[in-house]
Design a protein around this motif. Structure first.
Motif, PDB file in Angstrom:
ATOM      1  N   MET A   1       0.837  -1.203   0.000  1.00 37.80           N
ATOM      2  CA  MET A   1       0.000   0.000   0.000  1.00 37.80           C
ATOM      3  C   MET A   1       0.872   1.252   0.000  1.00 37.80           C
ATOM      4  SD  MET A   1      -2.755   1.282   2.837  1.00 37.80           S
ATOM      5  CE  MET A   1      -1.491   1.289   4.083  1.00 37.80           C
ATOM      6  N   ASP A   2       0.655   2.141  -0.958  1.00 40.02           N
ATOM      7  CA  ASP A   2       1.431   3.367  -1.076  1.00 40.02           C
ATOM      8  C   ASP A   2       0.688   4.503  -0.373  1.00 40.02           C
ATOM      9  OD1 ASP A   2       2.984   5.486  -1.753  1.00 40.02           O
ATOM     10  OD2 ASP A   2       3.126   5.001  -3.880  1.00 40.02           O
ATOM     11  N   VAL A   3       1.043   4.735   0.889  1.00 38.71           N
ATOM     12  CA  VAL A   3       0.377   5.777   1.667  1.00 38.71           C
ATOM     13  C   VAL A   3       0.666   7.156   1.086  1.00 38.71           C
ATOM     14  CG1 VAL A   3       0.227   6.860   3.943  1.00 38.71           C
ATOM     15  CG2 VAL A   3       0.382   4.386   3.759  1.00 38.71           C
ATOM     16  N   GLU A   4       1.872   7.322   0.547  1.00 44.73           N
ATOM     17  CA  GLU A   4       2.233   8.612  -0.049  1.00 44.73           C
ATOM     18  C   GLU A   4       1.319   8.940  -1.229  1.00 44.73           C
ATOM     19  OE1 GLU A   4       4.193  11.067   0.743  1.00 44.73           O
ATOM     20  OE2 GLU A   4       4.764  10.058   2.594  1.00 44.73           O
ATOM     21  N   LYS A   5       0.971   7.923  -1.992  1.00 46.60           N
ATOM     22  CA  LYS A   5       0.066   8.140  -3.128  1.00 46.60           C
ATOM     23  C   LYS A   5      -1.306   8.596  -2.633  1.00 46.60           C
ATOM     24  CE  LYS A   5      -2.303   5.857  -6.947  1.00 46.60           C
ATOM     25  NZ  LYS A   5      -2.593   4.580  -7.647  1.00 46.60           N
ATOM     26  N   ILE A   6      -1.784   7.952  -1.574  1.00 41.38           N
ATOM     27  CA  ILE A   6      -3.082   8.330  -1.015  1.00 41.38           C
ATOM     28  C   ILE A   6      -3.024   9.758  -0.485  1.00 41.38           C
ATOM     29  CG2 ILE A   6      -4.827   7.781   0.726  1.00 41.38           C
ATOM     30  CD1 ILE A   6      -3.896   4.877   0.601  1.00 41.38           C
ATOM     31  N   GLU A   8      -1.155  12.138  -1.579  1.00 43.36           N
ATOM     32  CA  GLU A   8      -1.145  13.043  -2.738  1.00 43.36           C
ATOM     33  C   GLU A   8      -2.560  13.275  -3.272  1.00 43.36           C
ATOM     34  OE1 GLU A   8       1.473  11.466  -5.665  1.00 43.36           O
ATOM     35  OE2 GLU A   8       3.273  11.669  -4.412  1.00 43.36           O
ATOM     36  N   VAL A   9      -3.365  12.220  -3.282  1.00 44.71           N
ATOM     37  CA  VAL A   9      -4.744  12.349  -3.782  1.00 44.71           C
ATOM     38  C   VAL A   9      -5.567  13.223  -2.835  1.00 44.71           C
ATOM     39  CG1 VAL A   9      -6.835  11.111  -4.458  1.00 44.71           C
ATOM     40  CG2 VAL A   9      -4.606  10.103  -4.922  1.00 44.71           C
ATOM     41  N   VAL A  10      -5.363  13.046  -1.529  1.00 44.23           N
ATOM     42  CA  VAL A  10      -6.066  13.879  -0.542  1.00 44.23           C
ATOM     43  C   VAL A  10      -5.631  15.336  -0.688  1.00 44.23           C
ATOM     44  CG1 VAL A  10      -6.378  14.345   1.925  1.00 44.23           C
ATOM     45  CG2 VAL A  10      -6.417  11.988   1.087  1.00 44.23           C
ATOM     46  N   LYS A  11      -4.342  15.545  -0.932  1.00 42.53           N
ATOM     47  CA  LYS A  11      -3.828  16.902  -1.148  1.00 42.53           C
ATOM     48  C   LYS A  11      -4.456  17.519  -2.392  1.00 42.53           C
ATOM     49  CE  LYS A  11      -1.124  20.400  -0.276  1.00 42.53           C
ATOM     50  NZ  LYS A  11      -1.350  21.242   0.930  1.00 42.53           N
ATOM     51  N   ILE A  60     -10.451   8.608  -3.757  1.00 42.94           N
ATOM     52  CA  ILE A  60     -10.102   8.460  -2.336  1.00 42.94           C
ATOM     53  C   ILE A  60     -10.925   7.340  -1.704  1.00 42.94           C
ATOM     54  CG2 ILE A  60     -10.148   9.592  -0.074  1.00 42.94           C
ATOM     55  CD1 ILE A  60      -9.586  12.239  -1.532  1.00 42.94           C
ATOM     56  N   VAL A  61     -12.212   7.279  -2.059  1.00 44.71           N
ATOM     57  CA  VAL A  61     -13.072   6.207  -1.534  1.00 44.71           C
ATOM     58  C   VAL A  61     -12.541   4.849  -1.973  1.00 44.71           C
ATOM     59  CG1 VAL A  61     -15.359   5.149  -1.706  1.00 44.71           C
ATOM     60  CG2 VAL A  61     -15.158   7.600  -1.319  1.00 44.71           C
ATOM     61  N   SER A  62     -12.130   4.764  -3.233  1.00 42.16           N
ATOM     62  CA  SER A  62     -11.590   3.504  -3.753  1.00 42.16           C
ATOM     63  C   SER A  62     -10.324   3.089  -3.003  1.00 42.16           C
ATOM     64  CB  SER A  62     -11.288   3.663  -5.247  1.00 42.16           C
ATOM     65  OG  SER A  62     -10.715   2.488  -5.770  1.00 42.16           O
ATOM     66  N   LEU A  63      -9.473   4.063  -2.720  1.00 36.63           N
ATOM     67  CA  LEU A  63      -8.220   3.777  -2.010  1.00 36.63           C
ATOM     68  C   LEU A  63      -8.445   3.555  -0.517  1.00 36.63           C
ATOM     69  CD1 LEU A  63      -5.974   6.490  -3.724  1.00 36.63           C
ATOM     70  CD2 LEU A  63      -5.766   4.018  -4.021  1.00 36.63           C
ATOM     71  N   GLU A  72     -11.919   5.424   5.965  1.00 33.72           N
ATOM     72  CA  GLU A  72     -12.922   5.035   4.975  1.00 33.72           C
ATOM     73  C   GLU A  72     -14.234   5.778   5.205  1.00 33.72           C
ATOM     74  OE1 GLU A  72     -14.375   0.927   2.759  1.00 33.72           O
ATOM     75  OE2 GLU A  72     -13.448   0.813   4.739  1.00 33.72           O
ATOM     76  N   VAL A  73     -14.594   5.968   6.465  1.00 31.36           N
ATOM     77  CA  VAL A  73     -15.818   6.711   6.804  1.00 31.36           C
ATOM     78  C   VAL A  73     -15.706   8.153   6.329  1.00 31.36           C
ATOM     79  CG1 VAL A  73     -17.243   7.594   8.701  1.00 31.36           C
ATOM     80  CG2 VAL A  73     -16.357   5.256   8.785  1.00 31.36           C
ATOM     81  N   PHE A  74     -14.575   8.791   6.604  1.00 27.76           N
ATOM     82  CA  PHE A  74     -14.367  10.186   6.203  1.00 27.76           C
ATOM     83  C   PHE A  74     -14.341  10.326   4.682  1.00 27.76           C
ATOM     84  CE2 PHE A  74     -11.782  10.533  10.371  1.00 27.76           C
ATOM     85  CZ  PHE A  74     -12.946  10.716  11.098  1.00 27.76           C
ATOM     86  N   ALA A  75     -13.772   9.336   4.004  1.00 26.68           N
ATOM     87  CA  ALA A  75     -13.703   9.366   2.541  1.00 26.68           C
ATOM     88  C   ALA A  75     -15.106   9.324   1.933  1.00 26.68           C
ATOM     89  CB  ALA A  75     -12.874   8.193   2.028  1.00 26.68           C
ATOM     90  N   LYS A  76     -15.954   8.478   2.487  1.00 27.54           N
ATOM     91  CA  LYS A  76     -17.327   8.374   1.980  1.00 27.54           C
ATOM     92  C   LYS A  76     -18.122   9.640   2.278  1.00 27.54           C
ATOM     93  CE  LYS A  76     -17.555   3.327   2.125  1.00 27.54           C
ATOM     94  NZ  LYS A  76     -18.130   2.130   2.787  1.00 27.54           N
ATOM     95  N   GLU A  77     -17.821  10.269   3.406  1.00 26.19           N
ATOM     96  CA  GLU A  77     -18.473  11.534   3.752  1.00 26.19           C
ATOM     97  C   GLU A  77     -18.076  12.616   2.745  1.00 26.19           C
ATOM     98  OE1 GLU A  77     -20.982  13.969   5.941  1.00 26.19           O
ATOM     99  OE2 GLU A  77     -20.660  11.813   6.143  1.00 26.19           O
ATOM    100  N   LEU A  78     -16.810  12.625   2.375  1.00 23.09           N
ATOM    101  CA  LEU A  78     -16.321  13.576   1.374  1.00 23.09           C
ATOM    102  C   LEU A  78     -17.044  13.375   0.046  1.00 23.09           C
ATOM    103  CD1 LEU A  78     -13.989  15.706   0.681  1.00 23.09           C
ATOM    104  CD2 LEU A  78     -12.765  13.734  -0.241  1.00 23.09           C
ATOM    105  N   GLN A  79     -17.135  12.136  -0.384  1.00 20.41           N
ATOM    106  CA  GLN A  79     -17.789  11.828  -1.657  1.00 20.41           C
ATOM    107  C   GLN A  79     -19.269  12.218  -1.628  1.00 20.41           C
ATOM    108  OE1 GLN A  79     -18.600   7.699  -2.661  1.00 20.41           O
ATOM    109  NE2 GLN A  79     -17.725   8.004  -4.695  1.00 20.41           N
TER     110      GLN A  79
END
Length: 252
Positions: A1-6, A8-11, A60-63, A72-79
């Motif tokens: 799992m590439d946390v740095e990639k995730i 970057e997507v959040v950024k 982000i939700v996918s990752l 995962e909860v916060f990602a779905k809230e964002l979407q």
């Protein structure tokens, strides 16, 4: 799992939201006295940014499934919030397709514009909070992995195991509660499964257990989870929902 990639997507989500905030400021100046072409141009600009924002939120939700938990909860809230603002803007776009509008159509546009402005305050706060929480979760994960000199994947696995253990304990506590205070409910849930099996239905949905047992669905689901934990019931996922059967009753 590439946390740095995730990260970057959040950024990227954060930068796009700042771009959206800047563009949306014009909507306030147009709220009372707007020019058709100017309003249409603004809405098209907002919609273009929203499309990008929604795509990033979906990524982000996918990752997020790689990390799970609160991330995962916060990602779905964002979407969810990105979908809502997308809907609000798309509600307005068809109304400004032609500059030839009647007084009633202009009033309708004004009403939709006001709804958008009112919703934006909630939306802006929710998105900002969601991005901050996502960033916080990632930074915490990276910090822990660096402190313990373990890759983030190992930390996530440990966190997921702890979460699973907590869920198991919660299920067990809940089941003991039903056994002690509502033993008849437990019996009715078992009998409901047995009844459905006798009718030829091997895997039973919670709503069907509720129907036959009279035990409210939320309680029936918790009892079924408890019965599964002690080995009385088996569970599997089907069509996005869990289904249950008594262990040893029939074959697939």
């Amino acid at each position: 799992m590439d946390v740095e990639k995730i990260r970057e997507v959040v950024k990227k989500a954060e930068l796009l939201h700042k771009e959206f905030q800047k563009a949306f400021l014009k909507a306030y100046s147009l709220s009372s006295n707007w020019d058709f072409d100017e309003l249409r141009g603004l809405l098209l600009t907002l919609h273009e940014i929203i499309e990008k924002k929604f795509d990033v939120a979906s990524e982000i939700v996918s990752l997020s499934s790689l990390i799970g938990g609160r991330f995962e909860v916060f990602a779905k809230e964002l979407q969810k919030n990105e979908h809502q603002i997308k809907f609000r803007v798309e509600e307005l776009l068809p109304l400004v397709e032609s500059p030839k509008i009647s007084f009633s159509e202009r009033a309708r546009i004004n009403a939709s514009l006001q709804r958008l402005l009112q919703f934006y305050r909630i939306y802006d706060y929710s998105i900002t909070q969601a991005i901050q929480k996502l960033t916080g979760e990632l930074e915490g994960l990276i910090f822990i992995s660096e402190e313990r000199k373990l890759p983030p994947t190992n930390i996530v696995n440990k966190m997921q195991k702890i979460e699973m253990l907590e869920n198991t304990i919660d299920t067990l506590i809940s089941f003991v509660y039903y056994l002690y205070y509502y033993p008849s409910w437990v019996h009715k849930v078992e009998e409901a499964l047995r009844d459905w099996h006798s009718k030829g239905l091997l895997w039973v949905e919670v709503r069907n257990v509720e129907k036959n047992s009279g035990v409210e669905r939320t309680h029936a689901a918790k009892i079924l989870e408890g019965l599964m934990l002690i080995g009385v019931v088996e569970k599997r996922e089907r069509g996005g929902e869990y289904v249950y059967k008594l262990r040893g009753f029939g074959e697939d």
